[in-house]
Design an enzyme around this catalytic site. Structure first.
Site, PDB file in Angstrom:
ATOM      1  N   CYS A 108       9.158  16.214  48.921  1.00 40.71           N
ATOM      2  CA  CYS A 108      10.313  15.731  47.818  1.00 40.71           C
ATOM      3  C   CYS A 108      11.648  16.686  48.440  1.00 40.71           C
ATOM      4  CB  CYS A 108       9.841  16.228  46.361  1.00 40.71           C
ATOM      5  SG  CYS A 108       8.214  15.661  45.692  1.00 40.71           S
ATOM      6  N   PRO A 167      18.022  17.255  48.205  1.00 44.26           N
ATOM      7  CA  PRO A 167      19.329  16.652  49.092  1.00 44.26           C
ATOM      8  C   PRO A 167      18.968  17.395  50.410  1.00 44.26           C
ATOM      9  CG  PRO A 167      20.181  17.983  47.691  1.00 44.26           C
ATOM     10  CD  PRO A 167      18.656  17.833  47.246  1.00 44.26           C
ATOM     11  N   GLY A 168      17.815  18.216  50.633  1.00 47.49           N
ATOM     12  CA  GLY A 168      17.672  18.591  51.981  1.00 47.49           C
ATOM     13  C   GLY A 168      18.041  20.193  52.242  1.00 47.49           C
ATOM     14  N   GLY A 169      18.464  21.047  51.077  1.00 48.90           N
ATOM     15  CA  GLY A 169      18.314  22.414  51.684  1.00 48.90           C
ATOM     16  C   GLY A 169      17.298  23.224  52.323  1.00 48.90           C
ATOM     17  N   ASP A 180      11.660  11.402  50.533  1.00 46.39           N
ATOM     18  CA  ASP A 180      12.152  11.528  49.045  1.00 46.39           C
ATOM     19  C   ASP A 180      12.062   9.977  48.651  1.00 46.39           C
ATOM     20  OD1 ASP A 180      13.494  13.926  47.120  1.00 46.39           O
ATOM     21  OD2 ASP A 180      14.023  12.115  46.484  1.00 46.39           O
ATOM     22  N   ASP A 237       8.312  20.491  46.372  1.00 48.77           N
ATOM     23  CA  ASP A 237       9.615  21.080  45.765  1.00 48.77           C
ATOM     24  C   ASP A 237       9.513  19.936  44.621  1.00 48.77           C
ATOM     25  OD1 ASP A 237      11.834  22.009  44.273  1.00 48.77           O
ATOM     26  OD2 ASP A 237      13.047  21.724  45.940  1.00 48.77           O
ATOM     27  N   CYS A 258      12.140  24.807  40.293  1.00 47.50           N
ATOM     28  CA  CYS A 258      13.389  25.760  39.777  1.00 47.50           C
ATOM     29  C   CYS A 258      13.129  25.543  38.274  1.00 47.50           C
ATOM     30  CB  CYS A 258      14.475  25.176  40.385  1.00 47.50           C
ATOM     31  SG  CYS A 258      14.876  23.549  39.742  1.00 47.50           S
TER      32      CYS A 258
END
Lengths: 341, 176
Positions: free
Chosen positions: A145, A148-150, A169, A214, A267
């Site tokens: 998942c 946005p790619g961090g 994703d 994630d 998170c």
């Protein structure tokens, strides 16, 4: 693939009846009462107040240097010359907390940013899983998942020359941002896929030694960025999220090769989305064990072994829990899992 | 990763596939004839494209990854703008690193700032020109010699300026 539990069953398991005191505290800080009731049962009253206060304070962003393109000291000097004041993060080389910023430019709009010299994380906690998963590792990594790619770009940097990141994703506009970051940072070891992570075991024949999961979560650890999260997720919504997290974790485990390691990441500080999900999957499958992190980056907290009427395995003490009021970061969790052969 | 706030609806028209023979040939010719470099040392056909609405990039793989949908693979090769193909900064920088500048203009601070906002480059911002200049030229930041985009030389009232084709500011305006 394991069948997900029924929603009614999850709802029954995670039901919370807030006390009058929880309701008062929730009203004072603007939360749904069930959330505060949980915090009190985990932390006690005094520490709950500290947690709620911590959520009122905004966090400064974190810059992660792209050392494939620039020397990190030079980047720090260039940003400081623009008026940013940086503080190096001791446990993640080349990462800096932006403690002061000029009126212009913003940290996400400098020429250095556009040239791909760094990535801007909302917080340092998201650096943890990449460091743990890639420690001493060579080979491909599935980020199930990823947008946005961090974390995907972080891992691509860390294993550059030793492996690739397969970044998947489901949400197209977030994938667009992910591809933008990969191009901007000039990374040449990333494959981007567009699929529902729950279907990956049927879609991909390959299995991976490292999987990052994630999961899309309630975001209950990021209230300092989005106060709307104080009231957005009812306990009924939470049950739906938990069921999806169980489905995703089962699919992620199916993508592991023998002895491979999966990092389950949220998170959210909700025990329902962390301890409950992993315990539930461990019980259902009987082939999953917890793995000790290969590094102790700082003095993080561990997962809960008891929560209200739930008793979780002692090995949950190996899993990582970041509390905003204790660690000065977002609420965040990581647990490393292995599927026994 | 928190779930996005509800109510945000973004329509994206996605297209991807193998880059057509004509565009592949034009990209090869540009790299060979204008940049003086053998394209086979940079990539092997077929090349692939992915478009989000009308923003299209060229890279090394789209289509299927087993049975999953693959949108991007291993390195940014170029962009498609108004049906024309242009190399990515990665390609220019690799060539310049080995062979020095060709088909490039070196630009000063004001020009860099304006260009990264999507503006054109005026003659007074140009520090140096490296021919050939008759097709797309790489715009190079004088401070670190990084390629920040591509421009096209245009004659206007007896002098030349460089029209912005694409610039790295697109990572904020388009890809953010």
């Amino acid at each position: 693939m394991k069948k997900p539990p029924r929603l009614e069953e999850i709802r029954r398991d995670i039901r919370v009846s807030p006390s009058i005191y929880s309701r008062r505290l929730a009203e004072k800080y603007g939360y749904l009462p069930y959330m505060v009731e949980r915090y009190i049962s985990i932390l006690g009253v005094d520490e709950t107040v500290k947690l709620l206060e911590a959520f009122e304070k905004p966090l400064k962003p974190v810059v992660r240097c792209n050392d494939l393109l620039i020397d990190c000291r030079e980047l720090a000097d260039r940003l400081e010359a623009l008026g940013f004041k940086l503080r190096e993060i001791s446990w993640s080389s080349g990462s800096y907390r932006v403690v002061e910023a000029p009126r212009s430019p913003s940290i996400g709009a400098t020429h250095e940013y556009l040239k791909g010299y760094y990535y801007v994380h909302r917080d340092a906690a998201s650096l943890i899983p990449g460091i743990l998963l890639t420690h001493g590792y060579s080979g491909d990594i599935l980020d199930a998942c990823a947008a946005p790619g961090g974390k995907a770009t972080h891992m691509a940097q860390l294993i550059h020359g030793r492996g690739r990141v397969i970044a998947n994703d489901l949400v197209l506009y977030r994938l667009k941002a992910l591809i933008g970051h990969v191009m901007r940072m000039k990374l040449d070891n990333v494959i981007v896929l567009w699929s529902d992570a729950r279907k990956l075991p049927d879609l991909i024949d390959e299995r991976y030694d490292r999987v990052l999961l994630d999961v899309p979560c309630s975001g209950e650890g990021t209230i300092m960025f989005d106060p709307g999260r104080k009231t957005r997720t009812t306990i009924r919504d939470l049950a739906v999220i938990v069921r999806r997290e169980i489905e995703l974790l089962n699919a992620g485990l199916e993508m592991l090769s023998e002895d491979g390691i999966l990092a389950y990441v949220t998170c959210s500080i909700a025990p329902e989305e962390n301890e409950y999900v992993v315990h539930r999957v461990m019980m259902d499958r009987g082939d999953v064990e917890i793995v000790e992190p290969p590094l102790k980056l700082f003095n993080w907290s561990s997962w809960l072994t008891t929560y209200r009427r739930h008793v979780f395995p002692e090995e949950f003490k190996k899993c990582i829990r970041i509390w905003p009021h204790r660690h000065g970061m977002i609420g965040f969790t990581t647990c490393l899992l292995r599927q026994r052969g | 990763m928190p779930i996005e706030a509800e109510g945000i609806v973004m329509r994206i028209r996605l297209k991807y596939g193998v880059l057509g023979r004509g565009r592949t040939r034009r990209l090869y010719m540009y790299i060979r004839d204008k940049l003086g470099y053998n394209p086979d040392e940079l990539f092997k056909p077929p090349l692939y494209y992915t478009c989000f609405n009308d923003k299209c990039i060229i890279h090394k793989g789209s289509g299927k990854y087993f049975r999953a949908t693959k949108l991007y693979e291993d390195g940014w090769i170029g962009v498609i703008m108004d049906k024309h193909v242009y190399p990515s900064p990665i390609i220019y920088e690799r060539i310049y690193h080995e062979r020095g500048f060709r088909a490039a203009i070196i630009v000063g601070d004001r020009g860099v700032r304006a260009f990264l906002y999507g503006n054109d480059i005026l003659p007074e911002s140009i520090i140096r020109e490296y021919p050939p200049l008759d097709s797309g030229v790489a715009v190079v930041d004088h401070s670190d010699h990084r390629v920040i985009g591509v421009a096209l030389r245009v004659k206007h009232e007896g002098s030349y300026y460089y029209r912005n084709i694409y610039d790295l500011g697109m990572f904020l305006r388009v890809w953010g």
